[in-house]
Enzyme design. Sequence first.
Site, PDB file in Angstrom:
ATOM      1  N   THR A  40      40.004  44.125  37.011  1.00  0.00           N
ATOM      2  CA  THR A  40      39.301  42.578  37.072  1.00  0.00           C
ATOM      3  C   THR A  40      39.664  41.978  36.098  1.00  0.00           C
ATOM      4  O   THR A  40      39.682  40.632  36.375  1.00  0.00           O
ATOM      5  CB  THR A  40      37.600  43.018  36.461  1.00  0.00           C
ATOM      6  OG1 THR A  40      37.124  44.140  37.577  1.00  0.00           O
ATOM      7  CG2 THR A  40      36.990  41.762  36.589  1.00  0.00           C
ATOM      8  N   CYS A  41      40.184  42.150  34.931  1.00  0.00           N
ATOM      9  CA  CYS A  41      40.588  41.339  33.839  1.00  0.00           C
ATOM     10  C   CYS A  41      41.802  40.622  34.377  1.00  0.00           C
ATOM     11  O   CYS A  41      42.109  39.584  34.165  1.00  0.00           O
ATOM     12  CB  CYS A  41      41.139  42.144  32.487  1.00  0.00           C
ATOM     13  SG  CYS A  41      39.650  43.001  32.093  1.00  0.00           S
TER      14      CYS A  41
END
Length: 150
Positions: A40-41
């Site tokens: 996600t980052c």
Amino acid sequence: MPSGQLQELKDGEMINHATDELFANKKVVLFAVPGAFTPTCSAAHLPGYVVKADEFKAKGVDLIACVSVNDAFVMNAWGAAQNAEHIAMLADGDGNYTKALGLEMETGAFGGLRSQRYAMVIENGTVTLLNVEKPKEFEVSKAEAVLAAL
């Protein structure tokens, strides 16, 4: 904001930032991720700030910074891989600053102590907005949410 130290590797030089100086006399958007190069980052959180950097600057933001409980070498490599030249990629290698903020979490085998996912606006050293994500969510700390709040 608590006093502390964050590191940044920039142009081959290790810079130790005193947070009192880093956040003084400016408007800063600081967002934190649990880990560099994580799904996600890397797919959404950092890229949102990279793409919207000009929009933040247009709203009077002097500094956009990403912090993670990683070392400065990892943060620098991740920033380079993500074309994040307009984002300060800050390392909280031992997690002390994250703990001082009270935004740490224990992740066990993922890497132990890490940061919760959040975004904040700091004006002259004072937090004016703090959006902390619920576990496994990504809504309130994304670039679009912070821009809307500005």
